[in-house]
Scaffold this motif. Structure first.
Motif, mmCIF file in Angstrom:
data_model
loop_
_atom_site.group_PDB
_atom_site.id
_atom_site.type_symbol
_atom_site.label_atom_id
_atom_site.label_comp_id
_atom_site.label_asym_id
_atom_site.label_seq_id
_atom_site.Cartn_x
_atom_site.Cartn_y
_atom_site.Cartn_z
ATOM 1 N N SER A 131 3.170 6.479 0.403
ATOM 2 C CA SER A 131 3.161 5.052 0.692
ATOM 3 C C SER A 131 1.857 4.516 1.288
ATOM 4 O O SER A 131 1.456 3.401 0.921
ATOM 5 N N ARG A 168 9.907 -0.379 8.946
ATOM 6 C CA ARG A 168 8.654 0.220 9.427
ATOM 7 C C ARG A 168 8.661 1.686 9.056
ATOM 8 O O ARG A 168 9.676 2.228 8.590
ATOM 9 N N VAL A 178 9.397 -5.323 2.918
ATOM 10 C CA VAL A 178 7.967 -5.239 2.615
ATOM 11 C C VAL A 178 7.434 -3.871 3.003
ATOM 12 O O VAL A 178 7.751 -3.361 4.087
ATOM 13 N N GLY A 179 6.625 -3.264 2.134
ATOM 14 C CA GLY A 179 5.952 -2.015 2.502
ATOM 15 C C GLY A 179 6.914 -0.862 2.714
ATOM 16 O O GLY A 179 7.905 -0.701 2.007
ATOM 17 N N HIS A 180 6.631 -0.040 3.727
ATOM 18 C CA HIS A 180 7.427 1.164 3.993
ATOM 19 C C HIS A 180 8.580 0.828 4.941
ATOM 20 O O HIS A 180 8.397 0.167 5.965
ATOM 21 N N LEU A 201 -5.484 -4.991 7.553
ATOM 22 C CA LEU A 201 -4.077 -4.593 7.461
ATOM 23 C C LEU A 201 -3.583 -4.190 8.838
ATOM 24 O O LEU A 201 -4.211 -3.378 9.516
ATOM 25 N N LEU A 256 2.385 -5.746 7.741
ATOM 26 C CA LEU A 256 3.519 -5.105 7.077
ATOM 27 C C LEU A 256 4.809 -5.409 7.838
ATOM 28 O O LEU A 256 5.339 -4.582 8.590
ATOM 29 N N VAL A 277 4.211 -5.403 -1.668
ATOM 30 C CA VAL A 277 3.772 -6.231 -0.549
ATOM 31 C C VAL A 277 3.709 -7.710 -0.908
ATOM 32 O O VAL A 277 3.641 -8.561 -0.016
ATOM 33 N N ILE A 293 0.252 1.400 -0.688
ATOM 34 C CA ILE A 293 0.113 0.103 -0.017
ATOM 35 C C ILE A 293 -1.314 -0.401 -0.149
ATOM 36 O O ILE A 293 -1.562 -1.572 -0.457
ATOM 37 N N LEU A 307 9.847 2.436 -0.344
ATOM 38 C CA LEU A 307 8.583 1.721 -0.507
ATOM 39 C C LEU A 307 8.816 0.460 -1.324
ATOM 40 O O LEU A 307 9.318 0.517 -2.448
ATOM 41 N N VAL A 364 -0.310 -2.527 10.800
ATOM 42 C CA VAL A 364 0.878 -1.713 10.562
ATOM 43 C C VAL A 364 1.659 -1.594 11.868
ATOM 44 O O VAL A 364 1.394 -0.716 12.692
#
Length: 321
Positions: A279, A264, A241-243, A76, A103, A195, A283, A192, A78
């Motif tokens: 989060s 982000r 996507v994601g946070h 992953l 992400l 994904v 995730i 949030l 980030v």
């Protein structure tokens, strides 16, 4: 079976984000690494290992990053800086070929988010209010007006224009958006997203009570149901996507107007993480086949308040810089 390792890029001083992911990784196995082009990266001291990497615009940067991911079992990535998001969006397929999720939204979605005019057009088409835009020429009664660059981050170039004389002094008008000066409270909403699909999972609104040089120093979680509801719709409209961190004006008189989205983690996102958004854990749950647990909304600590302060890290030896 361990999940693998996480790489937080442009880590800089984002020590709290590193600590949040390390706490979660105790449950999933694996390590948290940081990457930064500068040797003086404070967040690296809180990681399992810190890597100094080339600037992403340098020749060979992609090959270097792919090798780092491949050689260190990174599953992953980030990204944490607006300027690096296009690099990772453009090269997402190469990192995924190495087994690492990134992400970041697609190139097309990212371009829409990072261009404030396209962002406003996209959400308004979905019935979500953006900050109103006005176009010159302006009458004397229009001032003050607020201007900001169509692209860019961190509020750089955003400013109030108080008179026709100030407006005439502007040379780069085609690169700017013009807005009426809005007297409303500004909120940050941490959002949030799933994904693997454009599904909004949860959002938490926080009011920036004290802001210094554009950075929130005191923030409070607030109960703004309509603002949260519209933010969830916004996330699905834009395919995030994601946070994500979302900025908006909101009050009972003027209503809600969205300003921008940073796809982000934000500088003060730790408040929402601790207040219930959770989060980093969610995730990782999504990436390890526990979507049901990740999708379940968490209780929110309305009123939770965060006070940010500076902390020193002192070591016996540090990289040259």
């Amino acid at each position: 079976m361990a999940f693998g390792n996480i790489l937080i890029t442009s880590a800089s001083a984002k020590a709290i984000l590193v600590q949040n992911f390390r706490a979660v990784m105790e449950e999933f196995g694996g390590k948290v690494f940081t990457a930064d082009s500068e040797p003086a990266c404070a967040a690296g001291f809180f990681a399992d290992q810190a890597f100094q990497v080339p600037k992403l615009r340098d020749a060979g940067a992609l090959d270097h990053m792919l090798a780092l991911v491949r050689d260190n079992g990174v599953k992953l990535i980030v990204p944490t800086r607006d300027g690096e998001l296009p690099f990772f969006a453009a090269n997402k397929v190469y990192f995924e070929a190495e087994g690492a999720r990134v992400l970041v939204p697609s190139e097309t979605q990212l371009e829409t988010v990072q261009d404030k005019a396209k962002f406003a057009d996209a959400i308004e088409a979905a019935g979500i209010p953006a900050v109103p835009r006005i176009r010159p020429p302006f009458g004397d009664d229009a001032y003050p007006i607020f201007v900001r660059p169509i692209t860019g981050a961190g509020g750089i170039g955003a400013r109030a224009i108080k008179s026709a004389e100030d407006f005439e002094a502007i040379e780069d008008r085609d690169s700017l958006l013009f807005h009426p000066f809005i007297h409303s409270r500004e909120y940050t909403i941490d959002l949030l997203m799933a994904v693997d699909e454009p599904k909004a999972l949860q959002a938490i609104a926080r009011e920036r009570k004290v802001v210094v040089a554009g950075e929130s120093k005191v923030s409070k979680v607030v109960d703004r149901p309509r603002l949260v509801e519209l933010t969830l719709k916004l996330g699905e409209t834009l395919g995030l996507v994601g946070h994500n961190t979302v900025q908006a004006f909101d009050d009972e008189v003027n209503g809600t107007h969205f300003i921008e989205v940073n796809p982000r983690f934000g500088g003060a996102s730790n408040l929402s993480i601790q207040a219930g958004l959770d989060s980093p854990r969610r995730i990782l749950q999504m990436l390890t086949g526990h979507a049901e647990a990740a999708y379940a909304p968490r209780p929110v600590r309305i009123g939770a308040t965060m006070y940010r302060y500076q902390q020193d890290v002192i070591v016996d030896e540090a990289p040259d810089h």
